[in-house]
Design an enzyme around this catalytic site. Sequence first.
Site, PDB file in Angstrom:
ATOM      1  N   LYS A 204      23.737 -41.521  12.718  1.00  0.00           N
ATOM      2  CA  LYS A 204      24.196 -41.105  14.040  1.00  0.00           C
ATOM      3  C   LYS A 204      25.208 -42.131  14.549  1.00  0.00           C
ATOM      4  CE  LYS A 204      22.808 -39.919  18.682  1.00  0.00           C
ATOM      5  NZ  LYS A 204      21.706 -39.559  19.563  1.00  0.00           N
ATOM      6  N   ARG A 214      25.536 -35.304  27.440  1.00  0.00           N
ATOM      7  CA  ARG A 214      24.995 -36.247  28.427  1.00  0.00           C
ATOM      8  C   ARG A 214      25.153 -35.698  29.838  1.00  0.00           C
ATOM      9  NH1 ARG A 214      27.313 -41.882  25.831  1.00  0.00           N
ATOM     10  NH2 ARG A 214      26.203 -41.703  23.852  1.00  0.00           N
ATOM     11  N   LYS A 228      26.167 -46.947  23.819  1.00  0.00           N
ATOM     12  CA  LYS A 228      25.041 -47.017  22.884  1.00  0.00           C
ATOM     13  C   LYS A 228      25.451 -47.695  21.586  1.00  0.00           C
ATOM     14  CE  LYS A 228      22.803 -42.954  24.932  1.00  0.00           C
ATOM     15  NZ  LYS A 228      22.021 -41.721  24.690  1.00  0.00           N
ATOM     16  N   GLU A 244      21.495 -46.940   6.116  1.00  0.00           N
ATOM     17  CA  GLU A 244      20.569 -46.373   7.113  1.00  0.00           C
ATOM     18  C   GLU A 244      19.735 -45.258   6.487  1.00  0.00           C
ATOM     19  OE1 GLU A 244      19.460 -46.632  10.086  1.00  0.00           O
ATOM     20  OE2 GLU A 244      20.820 -47.847  11.272  1.00  0.00           O
ATOM     21  N   LYS A 259      25.627 -37.012  12.350  1.00  0.00           N
ATOM     22  CA  LYS A 259      26.048 -36.596  13.684  1.00  0.00           C
ATOM     23  C   LYS A 259      27.107 -37.556  14.206  1.00  0.00           C
ATOM     24  CE  LYS A 259      23.943 -36.243  18.210  1.00  0.00           C
ATOM     25  NZ  LYS A 259      22.742 -36.445  18.949  1.00  0.00           N
ATOM     26  N   SER A 285      28.160 -31.394  21.038  1.00  0.00           N
ATOM     27  CA  SER A 285      28.680 -30.755  22.254  1.00  0.00           C
ATOM     28  C   SER A 285      30.195 -30.908  22.415  1.00  0.00           C
ATOM     29  CB  SER A 285      27.962 -31.336  23.472  1.00  0.00           C
ATOM     30  OG  SER A 285      28.133 -32.746  23.540  1.00  0.00           O
ATOM     31  N   TYR A 324      25.950 -25.329  18.874  1.00  0.00           N
ATOM     32  CA  TYR A 324      25.884 -24.529  20.104  1.00  0.00           C
ATOM     33  C   TYR A 324      26.536 -23.173  19.891  1.00  0.00           C
ATOM     34  CZ  TYR A 324      24.565 -29.060  21.827  1.00  0.00           C
ATOM     35  OH  TYR A 324      23.910 -30.247  21.985  1.00  0.00           O
TER      36      TYR A 324
HETATM   37  C1  PBG Z   1      20.313 -38.631  22.590  1.00  0.00           C
HETATM   38  C2  PBG Z   1      21.030 -37.486  22.015  1.00  0.00           C
HETATM   39  C3  PBG Z   1      22.397 -37.266  22.176  1.00  0.00           C
HETATM   40  C4  PBG Z   1      22.691 -36.069  21.540  1.00  0.00           C
HETATM   41  C5  PBG Z   1      21.499 -35.579  20.981  1.00  0.00           C
HETATM   42  N1  PBG Z   1      20.464 -36.496  21.277  1.00  0.00           N
HETATM   43  C6  PBG Z   1      23.398 -38.031  22.945  1.00  0.00           C
HETATM   44  C7  PBG Z   1      23.503 -39.466  22.821  1.00  0.00           C
HETATM   45  O1  PBG Z   1      23.175 -40.068  21.796  1.00  0.00           O
HETATM   46  O2  PBG Z   1      23.922 -40.053  23.800  1.00  0.00           O
HETATM   47  C8  PBG Z   1      24.054 -35.459  21.506  1.00  0.00           C
HETATM   48  C9  PBG Z   1      24.161 -34.048  21.123  1.00  0.00           C
HETATM   49  C10 PBG Z   1      25.451 -33.418  21.475  1.00  0.00           C
HETATM   50  O3  PBG Z   1      26.429 -34.063  21.905  1.00  0.00           O
HETATM   51  O4  PBG Z   1      25.516 -32.207  21.316  1.00  0.00           O
HETATM   52  N2  PBG Z   1      19.210 -39.096  21.995  1.00  0.00           N
END
Ligand code: PBG
Length: 337
Positions: A204, A214, A228, A244, A259, A285, A324
Site C-alpha cells: 500500500k 478520505r 501517512k 513487505e 494499492k 477512489s 467503485y
Molecule cells: C485507510 C484506507 C484508505 C483507503 C482504504 N483504506 C485511505 C488511506 O490510506 O488514507 C483508500 C481507498 C480509496 O482511495 O479508494 N485505511
Amino acid sequence: MIPDFPGSYPTQRLRRGRRTAFLRTLARETCLAPADLIYPIFVRESKRAGMEVAAMPGITYRTLPELPVLGAELIELGLPALALFPVIDQRRKSNSAREAWNPRGLLPRAVRLLKRECPRLGVITDVALDPYTRHGQDGLLDSRGEVANDPSVQALVKQALCQAEAGADVLAPSDMMDGRIGAIRTALEERGLHQVLILSYAAKYASALYAPFRAALGSASTLGKADKKSYQIDPANSTEALRETALDLREGADWVMVKPGLGYLDIVHRIKERFGVPTLVYNVSGEYVMLKAAAARGWLEERPVVLELLTACKRAGADAILSYHALDAARWLRETA
Ligand code: PBG
C-alpha cells in the site's frame, strides 16, 4: 514467454488474427468478468437512504436497511463480494479508537446483517483505525504525536477479532503497521477462527489518490495537513513492496493486495510472478473520480475506458479488483456478453 518463430513478414502477418471479432475473441488472453470484481461501499448510520458522496459522483452512502437489497443485487450481477468501509460519527471517534472493537458498532452490525440475509456474498472488512481516530491516522499516536507501531498492532488485533466474530469472511488490514499480520493470525488461531482469511494490503503506497475516499469518510478533515508517509510505501519504490509482501506472507497472509491500481500494475506483476499467491488490486477512489470527471466533460467515454483499464489490471496479474466501478462494469459486461 515469447516462442521463437522462424520467418517473418510476409509469412507472419499478425493482422490476420485481428481481422474479425470471432478471431479476436478466440485468441483473447485476458477475460474480464463480474466474478473478478469486488465492490467497496461506504456504510453510514442514517435514516436517509440514497445520500450522495459529495467527493465521488455516482456513489451513495449505504444505510443498514439497504444492505440486504444491495447484497441481492450484487449476487444477481455475479459479483462475489463487497468490501465494507464504515463512516463513523464524529462523537464516536476517540484517541484510543475504541469504537473499532465495539461489538455493537456500525461495522459488526453491517457484517452480521449481510451474512444473515445474503450468506453467499463474501464480506471483506477493513482493518485500520482511521475511521475511528480523532486524528485520522490508521494507528495510535505516542506522546510525540508519532504513529506508535506496537500499541497500534494491539488495537488492530482487537478490531480484527471483533470483525471476525461478527462473521467477516476476509479481514483486510490496510494500516501498514509492522507485524500486524502475524499478530492477527495468532489471535484468530487462539480463538478457533482459523477459517477467516487475511487479505493483506502488503503493497500500500502513500498515494495522493486516496483523497476522495478520505473526504467520503470524514478522515480528510481529521487528518488535516498530516500524511501517512511514515507507514505507507514511497511511490518511488518497487523492491520494497516485494519485501513487505514476503513478510506478510510469512506472517500468515492468505492473499495480498496492491494499492493504488493503475499506476502500480508493475508491482502487481512482480508480486504475482514472484509469489504466485492470489494478488488483488485496489482501483482507488482517485482513479475513479478521474474517469468520472473526464466522462462528465465528454472528454472520455466512460464505459469502454473503464472496461479497458479493469482488463489491464487483470492482464498485469490481478486475480480480483476492488473498484467503485464494479457495479456498472458488471452491468456493462452482462450487456456485452
Ligand atoms: C485507510 C484506507 C484508505 C483507503 C482504504 N483504506 C485511505 C488511506 O490510506 O488514507 C483508500 C481507498 C480509496 O482511495 O479508494 N485505511
